[in-house]
Design an enzyme around this catalytic site. Structure first.
Site, PDB file in Angstrom:
ATOM      1  N   ASN A   1       0.892  -1.167   0.000  1.00  0.00           N
ATOM      2  CA  ASN A   1       0.000   0.000   0.000  1.00  0.00           C
ATOM      3  C   ASN A   1       0.928   1.214   0.000  1.00  0.00           C
ATOM      4  OD1 ASN A   1      -2.508   1.223   2.381  1.00  0.00           O
ATOM      5  ND2 ASN A   1      -2.214   1.711   0.241  1.00  0.00           N
TER       6      ASN A   1
ATOM      7  N   GLU B   1     -10.519   0.166  -2.134  1.00  0.00           N
ATOM      8  CA  GLU B   1     -10.402   1.350  -1.308  1.00  0.00           C
ATOM      9  C   GLU B   1     -11.084   2.555  -1.948  1.00  0.00           C
ATOM     10  OE1 GLU B   1      -6.952   3.505   1.398  1.00  0.00           O
ATOM     11  OE2 GLU B   1      -6.472   1.745   0.187  1.00  0.00           O
TER      12      GLU B   1
ATOM     13  N   ASN C   1      -1.891   2.420   7.085  1.00  0.00           N
ATOM     14  CA  ASN C   1      -0.545   2.117   6.599  1.00  0.00           C
ATOM     15  C   ASN C   1       0.276   3.387   6.406  1.00  0.00           C
ATOM     16  OD1 ASN C   1      -0.585  -0.749   6.504  1.00  0.00           O
ATOM     17  ND2 ASN C   1      -1.828  -0.670   4.650  1.00  0.00           N
TER      18      ASN C   1
ATOM     19  N   CYS D   1      -4.746  -2.377   3.014  1.00  0.00           N
ATOM     20  CA  CYS D   1      -5.426  -1.216   3.577  1.00  0.00           C
ATOM     21  C   CYS D   1      -5.501  -1.414   5.083  1.00  0.00           C
ATOM     22  CB  CYS D   1      -6.825  -1.054   2.982  1.00  0.00           C
ATOM     23  SG  CYS D   1      -7.776   0.304   3.706  1.00  0.00           S
TER      24      CYS D   1
ATOM     25  N   ASN E   1      -6.419  10.811  -1.742  1.00  0.00           N
ATOM     26  CA  ASN E   1      -6.528   9.575  -2.498  1.00  0.00           C
ATOM     27  C   ASN E   1      -5.997   9.733  -3.908  1.00  0.00           C
ATOM     28  OD1 ASN E   1      -7.534   7.612  -0.753  1.00  0.00           O
ATOM     29  ND2 ASN E   1      -9.653   8.252  -1.044  1.00  0.00           N
TER      30      ASN E   1
ATOM     31  N   ASN F   1     -12.684   6.079   8.713  1.00  0.00           N
ATOM     32  CA  ASN F   1     -13.393   6.176   7.442  1.00  0.00           C
ATOM     33  C   ASN F   1     -14.390   5.016   7.350  1.00  0.00           C
ATOM     34  OD1 ASN F   1     -11.453   4.136   6.998  1.00  0.00           O
ATOM     35  ND2 ASN F   1     -10.138   5.484   5.828  1.00  0.00           N
TER      36      ASN F   1
ATOM     37  N   GLN G   1      -2.010   6.657  -2.270  1.00  0.00           N
ATOM     38  CA  GLN G   1      -2.356   7.916  -1.623  1.00  0.00           C
ATOM     39  C   GLN G   1      -1.177   8.879  -1.659  1.00  0.00           C
ATOM     40  OE1 GLN G   1      -3.443   5.058   0.213  1.00  0.00           O
ATOM     41  NE2 GLN G   1      -5.602   5.354  -0.257  1.00  0.00           N
TER      42      GLN G   1
ATOM     43  N   CYS H   1      -5.734   6.758   7.233  1.00  0.00           N
ATOM     44  CA  CYS H   1      -5.041   5.730   6.448  1.00  0.00           C
ATOM     45  C   CYS H   1      -4.028   5.070   7.370  1.00  0.00           C
ATOM     46  CB  CYS H   1      -4.351   6.345   5.234  1.00  0.00           C
ATOM     47  SG  CYS H   1      -3.452   5.129   4.241  1.00  0.00           S
TER      48      CYS H   1
ATOM     49  N   ASN I   1     -15.199   2.123   1.850  1.00  0.00           N
ATOM     50  CA  ASN I   1     -14.214   1.115   1.488  1.00  0.00           C
ATOM     51  C   ASN I   1     -14.922  -0.238   1.520  1.00  0.00           C
ATOM     52  OD1 ASN I   1     -11.381   2.658   1.736  1.00  0.00           O
ATOM     53  ND2 ASN I   1     -12.744   3.367   3.351  1.00  0.00           N
TER      54      ASN I   1
END
Length: 279
Positions: free
Chosen positions: A14, A212, A76, A221, A65, A161, A47, A74, A194
């Site tokens: 990711n 995502e 990661n 993700c 994004n 999210n 991202q 986010c 998501n």
């Protein structure tokens, strides 16, 4: 415009282009972010991350994004940014402010980072959903014929999210790339969502694929891994310690019983540093 420096990093594949705007302010438009994320003409990433000063934490992390839209969380990327800032400050623990709140990142060894993702939100209004569901462990949403749906009865949760998780017996039997765009933009999700397919493989492990929001299919993700782990525990499919296997690798999720905080641990990788003309 002169070239702008960035760092390319990933967590389980990711991947992120990270820009530092703490000393020299940088305001990326949606078009510029989409250009950076483009894998043919730009840097190529899921991202775009912009680091900014914070009055509440060691750094503020803005998340854009691949389509240029801004999102609040986010996992990661938080782990990657945590590694950068911890190195700068020569500390094992750092705080990272996001639109979803302040998160704590803890460095474990050279390339493993744990992030406290906070408390998941299960109320339909907090996810948010378009209509009321008292029990969000399973909502009425399906793909395919009414009497023989292909996917149905997903769990929903907000982990910074919105997430929607469909539980399947064989994750390889479904084409998430086919259903993902439609489900992401389903009227049930006023802020989009998501979309994940999850297959439980034991009381402490599951397999996950993620479409995502604003980025499409991803290697991994972090927030989706957290979402799948906590909803699996809520449905009593697993315990509170779960290894989540994604196409890019594994994340360890611990939904702490004492305070319901989600702890996510996994590897990060520094790919390279570069420059790009944003004009």
């Amino acid at each position: 415009m002169t070239d702008t420096t960035f760092i390319k990093m990933n967590g389980l594949g990711n991947d992120f282009a990270i820009f530092d705007s703490r000393e020299q302010p940088l305001s990326l438009s949606a078009e510029q972010a989409a250009f950076v994320a483009n894998r043919e003409d730009g840097v190529g990433c899921d991202q775009v991350i912009v680091l900014e000063p914070s009055s509440k934490a060691d750094v503020f992390m803005r998340i854009l994004n691949a389509d240029g839209s801004e999102v609040d969380a986010c996992g990661n990327a938080t782990r990657c940014v945590g590694r950068i800032v911890a190195g700068e400050l020569n500390r094992a623990g750092v705080t990272i402010e996001t639109n979803a709140g302040v998160l704590l990142a803890q460095i474990i060894g050279q390339d493993q980072v744990t992030v406290d993702m906070g408390v998941p939100k299960f109320d339909w209004q907090d996810i948010p959903l378009m209509e009321e569901f008292r029990d969000t462990r399973m909502i009425e949403l399906q793909i395919g014929p009414i009497d023989d749906p292909v996917l149905h009865s997903p769990s929903v949760v907000n982990v910074g999210n919105p997430h929607c998780i469909f539980w399947v017996k064989d994750i390889e039997a479904h084409d998430l790339a086919k259903f993902g765009p439609m489900l992401e933009n389903h009227p049930m999700f006023p802020e989009r969502a998501n979309i994940s397919l999850a297959q439980v493989t034991s009381k402490n492990s599951l397999i996950l694929q993620v479409w995502e929001r604003g980025a499409g299919l991803t290697e991994a993700c972090g927030t989706a891994a957290c979402a799948a782990a906590v909803t699996a525990a809520r449905k009593k499919l697993t315990g509170r310690n779960v290894a989540v296997s994604l196409p890019g690798g594994d994340l360890q999720i611990h939904w702490r019983e004492a305070d319901d905080h989600i702890l996510m641990t996994g590897p990060i990788e520094l790919e390279f540093k570069g420059q790009i003309d944003l004009s």
